[in-house]
Motif scaffolding. Structure first.
Motif, short mmCIF file in Angstrom:
data_model
loop_
_atom_site.label_atom_id
_atom_site.label_comp_id
_atom_site.label_asym_id
_atom_site.label_seq_id
_atom_site.Cartn_x
_atom_site.Cartn_y
_atom_site.Cartn_z
N LEU A 136 -3.35 1.43 6.62
CA LEU A 136 -3.54 0.12 5.97
C LEU A 136 -4.75 0.12 5.05
CD1 LEU A 136 -2.74 -2.36 8.90
CD2 LEU A 136 -1.34 -1.89 6.89
N GLU A 140 -2.14 0.83 -0.62
CA GLU A 140 -1.63 -0.51 -0.93
C GLU A 140 -0.17 -0.52 -0.51
OE1 GLU A 140 -2.41 -3.53 -2.33
OE2 GLU A 140 -4.48 -2.95 -1.92
N PRO A 142 3.58 -2.48 0.53
CA PRO A 142 4.29 -3.75 0.39
C PRO A 142 4.10 -4.58 1.66
CG PRO A 142 5.79 -1.85 0.19
CD PRO A 142 4.43 -1.31 0.44
N LYS A 143 4.16 -5.90 1.47
CA LYS A 143 3.82 -6.79 2.60
C LYS A 143 4.67 -6.53 3.85
CE LYS A 143 2.42 -11.54 3.42
NZ LYS A 143 1.71 -11.18 4.58
N ASP A 144 5.99 -6.34 3.64
CA ASP A 144 6.85 -6.17 4.82
C ASP A 144 6.54 -4.87 5.56
OD1 ASP A 144 7.84 -4.76 2.71
OD2 ASP A 144 9.92 -4.83 3.45
N LYS A 145 6.18 -3.83 4.79
CA LYS A 145 5.83 -2.55 5.43
C LYS A 145 4.52 -2.71 6.23
CE LYS A 145 6.24 1.85 6.04
NZ LYS A 145 7.15 2.28 7.05
N ALA A 146 3.56 -3.41 5.57
CA ALA A 146 2.26 -3.64 6.24
C ALA A 146 2.46 -4.44 7.52
CB ALA A 146 1.31 -4.36 5.30
N ASN A 147 3.35 -5.44 7.44
CA ASN A 147 3.64 -6.26 8.62
C ASN A 147 4.23 -5.43 9.75
OD1 ASN A 147 2.71 -8.65 7.85
ND2 ASN A 147 4.68 -9.50 7.17
N GLN A 148 5.15 -4.56 9.36
CA GLN A 148 5.82 -3.70 10.34
C GLN A 148 4.79 -2.82 11.08
OE1 GLN A 148 8.82 -1.41 8.39
NE2 GLN A 148 9.53 -0.54 10.31
N THR A 151 2.63 -4.90 13.37
CA THR A 151 3.35 -5.28 14.60
C THR A 151 3.36 -4.11 15.58
OG1 THR A 151 4.80 -6.54 13.17
CG2 THR A 151 5.50 -6.31 15.44
#
Ligand code: ADP
Length: 331
Positions: A136, A140, A142-148, A151
């Motif tokens: 992280l 940089e 993408p938001k969904d990848k970072a979220n994954q 989690t």
């Protein structure tokens, strides 16, 4: 010195002691007999010389001879009795020492297993959280990848937290655990825990079965949460395919029964008692597929005991395990 050699040496020493004792007992028997015959012959010669008896038959009727014979028989019984007591005492002592020794060996083995598994259990979530954080920071995403990624780090963190909680709780259970009893809506509490578990394990089927008028009961909330989490986690861990779990609640005037039934690998009869030992896990660290510390069921049993309850491990049909917990309720 290896266990086997030590065991062999102790058996050799024991065999030697038993043989030496048998030999001394035999010698004592023979000497006793020789002394009896010598005394008897002397007595007979004296009586013949004094003209009291004429032959063996008459001599054997004499009171003095009868007394000598009784004394001899008594001594023989005494030697035999002493030998038996000695052998029984020796064997019992050796048996107890052996039991204590092998218990200690088993406990050491369990402690070693525990250290191996705890090191692994701590290292792997720490390493994966670190990896996620590094990724992280460096890229940089993408938001969904970072979220994954976040989690999955959270899940690892939760595992770590539960592990530390279990470690602390097991230490506390031995010294300072005092159940704090309060009126609990057990069904609601379990449904809540089951829902959280289902979120983490979407592949699992978890159902609750209870009678409609299931009452509120006086129990320790944290203790019950710990019991349910440990048993539910185990039902998932030791499932044989997609986990199918059924939690059953029933009550009578005097008891409340909680059952956690799964259709997993099952527990062999020979292991059913030992699984509650601290750090005990079935199988060996090298062959085992699942992660764990062997603390879960120990904790469950201690909490059940603190509630004066009873826990049983039963076979589920056609396969799997049922953990049945019975609490006695007042009034
Ligand atoms: P851990 O799960 O950390 O090994 P536990 O004390 O919770 O420790 O369980 C002890 C052992 O009992 C486990 O290693 C496992 O082999 C066995 N076990 C516990 N629950 C189940 C279950 N529901 N089905 C089959 N085996 C189980």
């Amino acid at each position: 010195m290896s266990n086997l050699r030590l065991r062999l040496l102790s058996y050799i020493i024991m065999a030697y002691m038993l043989m030496a004792f048998a030999w001394w007992s035999l010698l004592l028997f023979t000497k006793n007999k020789d002394a009896f015959y010598a005394k008897r012959d002397l007595m007979e010669i004296r009586m013949i010389a004094e003209g009291l008896v004429k032959n063996d038959g008459e001599f054997e009727q004499m009171a003095d001879y009868q007394e000598l014979l009784t004394k001899y028989k008594r001594q023989e019984r005494m030697i035999f009795g002493e030998a038996c007591v000695f052998v029984i005492t020796l064997l019992t002592g050796v048996w107890f020492i052996n039991q204590a020794y092998f218990r200690e060996v088993r406990a050491n083995q369990q402690r070693r297993n525990f250290l191996l598994s705890i090191t692994h259990e701590l290292k792997s979530p720490i390493a994966s959280i670190r990896l996620v954080l590094e990724t992280l920071l460096r890229r940089e995403l993408p938001k969904d990848k970072a979220n994954q990624l976040a989690t999955s780090a959270l899940k690892e963190n939760e595992r770590l937290y539960e592990l530390v909680e279990n470690l602390l709780l097991s230490a506390k259970l031995e010294t300072a655990y005092q159940p704090h009893f309060e009126q609990l809506n057990l069904a609601e509490l379990l449904e809540d825990l089951m829902a959280k578990l289902a979120d983490r394990h979407p592949e699992a089927t978890i159902a609750l079965e209870k009678n409609d008028d299931f009452p509120t009961v006086k129990l320790d909330k944290q203790g019950i949460i710990s019991i349910a989490n440990n048993l539910l986690e185990n039902a998932i861990k030791y499932a044989d395919g997609p986990p199918e779990i059924e939690v059953r609640l029933s009550s009578s005037e005097k008891t409340v029964v909680m059952e956690f039934a799964d259709k997993g690998t099952g527990i062999p009869d020979s292991e059913k008692k030992r699984i509650f030992d601290k750090f005990y896990r079935i199988g060996s660290e090298e062959t085992r597929q699942t992660k764990g510390t062997g603390l879960g069921l120990y904790i469950v049993q201690q909490i059940v005991k603190a509630h004066n309850g009873r826990i049983q491990v039963l076979d589920n049909q056609p396969k799997g395990t049922v953990f049945k917990i019975t609490f006695t309720v007042d009034g």
